[in-house]
Design a protein around this motif. Structure first.
Motif, PDB file in Angstrom:
ATOM      1  N   ASN A   2      33.050  -0.314  59.247  1.00  0.00           N
ATOM      2  CA  ASN A   2      32.057   0.078  58.250  1.00  0.00           C
ATOM      3  C   ASN A   2      32.178   1.561  57.961  1.00  0.00           C
ATOM      4  O   ASN A   2      32.575   2.335  58.815  1.00  0.00           O
ATOM      5  CB  ASN A   2      30.633  -0.169  58.791  1.00  0.00           C
ATOM      6  CG  ASN A   2      30.347  -1.642  58.879  1.00  0.00           C
ATOM      7  OD1 ASN A   2      30.985  -2.424  58.186  1.00  0.00           O
ATOM      8  ND2 ASN A   2      29.421  -1.998  59.737  1.00  0.00           N
ATOM      9  N   LYS A   3      31.825   1.929  56.729  1.00  0.00           N
ATOM     10  CA  LYS A   3      31.832   3.357  56.403  1.00  0.00           C
ATOM     11  C   LYS A   3      30.798   4.055  57.268  1.00  0.00           C
ATOM     12  O   LYS A   3      29.707   3.548  57.499  1.00  0.00           O
ATOM     13  CB  LYS A   3      31.498   3.534  54.936  1.00  0.00           C
ATOM     14  CG  LYS A   3      32.632   3.065  54.061  1.00  0.00           C
ATOM     15  CD  LYS A   3      32.724   3.908  52.806  1.00  0.00           C
ATOM     16  CE  LYS A   3      34.007   3.628  52.080  1.00  0.00           C
ATOM     17  NZ  LYS A   3      33.830   3.027  50.800  1.00  0.00           N
ATOM     18  N   ARG A   5      28.056   6.915  58.444  1.00  0.00           N
ATOM     19  CA  ARG A   5      26.987   7.647  57.766  1.00  0.00           C
ATOM     20  C   ARG A   5      26.415   8.691  58.705  1.00  0.00           C
ATOM     21  O   ARG A   5      26.370   8.512  59.923  1.00  0.00           O
ATOM     22  CB  ARG A   5      25.869   6.691  57.306  1.00  0.00           C
ATOM     23  CG  ARG A   5      26.301   5.783  56.187  1.00  0.00           C
ATOM     24  CD  ARG A   5      25.114   5.187  55.449  1.00  0.00           C
ATOM     25  NE  ARG A   5      24.478   6.080  54.492  1.00  0.00           N
ATOM     26  CZ  ARG A   5      24.925   6.301  53.263  1.00  0.00           C
ATOM     27  NH1 ARG A   5      26.008   5.702  52.815  1.00  0.00           N
ATOM     28  NH2 ARG A   5      24.275   7.116  52.459  1.00  0.00           N
ATOM     29  N   SER A   7      22.906  10.636  59.229  1.00  0.00           N
ATOM     30  CA  SER A   7      21.482  10.730  58.872  1.00  0.00           C
ATOM     31  C   SER A   7      20.957  12.062  59.369  1.00  0.00           C
ATOM     32  O   SER A   7      21.137  12.402  60.547  1.00  0.00           O
ATOM     33  CB  SER A   7      20.676   9.615  59.530  1.00  0.00           C
ATOM     34  OG  SER A   7      21.224   8.387  59.170  1.00  0.00           O
ATOM     35  N   SER A  14      20.733  10.784  54.041  1.00  0.00           N
ATOM     36  CA  SER A  14      21.779  10.027  54.721  1.00  0.00           C
ATOM     37  C   SER A  14      23.040  10.134  53.863  1.00  0.00           C
ATOM     38  O   SER A  14      23.008   9.817  52.667  1.00  0.00           O
ATOM     39  CB  SER A  14      21.308   8.586  54.859  1.00  0.00           C
ATOM     40  OG  SER A  14      22.377   7.803  55.301  1.00  0.00           O
ATOM     41  N   LEU A  15      24.130  10.616  54.456  1.00  0.00           N
ATOM     42  CA  LEU A  15      25.358  10.847  53.688  1.00  0.00           C
ATOM     43  C   LEU A  15      26.481   9.971  54.212  1.00  0.00           C
ATOM     44  O   LEU A  15      26.587   9.776  55.425  1.00  0.00           O
ATOM     45  CB  LEU A  15      25.861  12.283  53.857  1.00  0.00           C
ATOM     46  CG  LEU A  15      24.895  13.439  53.830  1.00  0.00           C
ATOM     47  CD1 LEU A  15      25.610  14.703  54.248  1.00  0.00           C
ATOM     48  CD2 LEU A  15      24.351  13.570  52.418  1.00  0.00           C
ATOM     49  N   PRO A  16      27.356   9.489  53.326  1.00  0.00           N
ATOM     50  CA  PRO A  16      28.577   8.844  53.831  1.00  0.00           C
ATOM     51  C   PRO A  16      29.479   9.933  54.415  1.00  0.00           C
ATOM     52  O   PRO A  16      29.561  11.034  53.845  1.00  0.00           O
ATOM     53  CB  PRO A  16      29.195   8.231  52.574  1.00  0.00           C
ATOM     54  CG  PRO A  16      28.625   8.989  51.435  1.00  0.00           C
ATOM     55  CD  PRO A  16      27.316   9.566  51.870  1.00  0.00           C
ATOM     56  N   SER A  30      28.279  18.302  50.217  1.00  0.00           N
ATOM     57  CA  SER A  30      27.128  17.542  49.718  1.00  0.00           C
ATOM     58  C   SER A  30      25.981  18.480  49.345  1.00  0.00           C
ATOM     59  O   SER A  30      24.818  18.066  49.274  1.00  0.00           O
ATOM     60  CB  SER A  30      26.627  16.575  50.791  1.00  0.00           C
ATOM     61  OG  SER A  30      27.631  15.682  51.131  1.00  0.00           O
ATOM     62  N   HIS A  79      28.421   6.221  63.464  1.00  0.00           N
ATOM     63  CA  HIS A  79      27.263   6.687  62.683  1.00  0.00           C
ATOM     64  C   HIS A  79      26.581   7.778  63.496  1.00  0.00           C
ATOM     65  O   HIS A  79      26.534   7.694  64.745  1.00  0.00           O
ATOM     66  CB  HIS A  79      26.278   5.545  62.458  1.00  0.00           C
ATOM     67  CG  HIS A  79      26.853   4.420  61.644  1.00  0.00           C
ATOM     68  ND1 HIS A  79      27.367   4.587  60.379  1.00  0.00           N
ATOM     69  CD2 HIS A  79      26.977   3.109  61.932  1.00  0.00           C
ATOM     70  CE1 HIS A  79      27.804   3.433  59.921  1.00  0.00           C
ATOM     71  NE2 HIS A  79      27.588   2.510  60.851  1.00  0.00           N
TER      72      HIS A  79
END
Ligand code: FES
Length: 212
Positions: A2-3, A5, A7, A14-16, A30, A79
């Motif tokens: 999964n990509k 993230r 937080s 919340s950023l990828p 960002s 994550h």
């Protein structure tokens, strides 16, 4: 996989994120303006609290939350949840009084001083010199290197180690054009321009992109 993230608890954002870029670079791209200076894990400016998740440091060491991490040398392995992101809320320039070639004095009054280890530029009326903050005692800023310019009108700005780029800052004074600082990035040029504009000496300051 999964990509990933990131937080950020303080901002509810919340950023990828990617695992091949450090967290500082990804926050900056960002538009999260995080305090930074050395970009090699030494100065502590970008220290944040990793609450959950795992990062790999530039030296290969893996760190799991909860822990303090320097964003500039941390790469996501899962994550992440982070808090206490050191977002910059006030401009990073100081109008200083000259003490001697390796010491400046912050003006009296409430000031958040620069940080020991910050890479900085000393802005003289007619030139710019790169330096580093060696220590802070009270209002005194001790510089690592001795300034060669002896003009006593100075400001100090903190800059990234990676401040080079395609821009130049120049001043227009008595119909003369004088380049103050060339081959810097746009963010550095803007901070330097803002610091120079604090001086009411009648000069005008311009930023331009250099020809390739
Ligand atoms: S520790 Fe990250 S910028 Fe210095």
């Amino acid at each position: 996989m999964n990509k990933l993230r990131l937080s950020i608890i303080d901002t509810a954002l919340s950023l990828p994120i990617r695992s091949d870029l450090n967290l500082l670079e990804q926050c900056l791209s960002s538009n999260l303006v995080v305090a930074r200076s050395c970009r090699n894990g030494n100065c502590g400016r970008c220290d944040s609290t990793l609450l959950k998740g795992c990062v790999q440091l530039r030296n290969g060491q893996c760190i799991k939350g909860p822990s303090t991490i320097a964003l500039c040398v941390s790469y996501a392995q899962s994550h992440l949840q982070i808090s206490h992101l050191p977002l910059i809320k006030s401009p990073s320039h100081w109008r200083c009084q000259w003490q001697n070639p390796s010491q400046l004095l912050l003006p009296a009054g409430r000031q958040i001083p620069p940080h020991k280890g910050d890479i900085c530029a000393i802005l003289f009326e007619n030139s710019v010199e790169l330096n580093e903050v060696a220590d802070i005692t009270g209002r005194n800023i001790h510089l690592l290197n001795t300034c060669t310019n002896t003009n006593h009108s100075v400001s100090l700005i903190t800059i990234d180690r990676d401040h080079q780029g395609q821009y130049a800052l120049w001043r227009e004074h008595q119909h003369q054009r004088q380049t103050l600082w060339a081959h810097i990035n746009h963010a550095t040029a803007l901070i330097a321009q803002a610091a120079y504009l604090q001086n009411t000496n009648g000069a005008r300051y311009h930023i331009e992109m250099l020809q390739r």
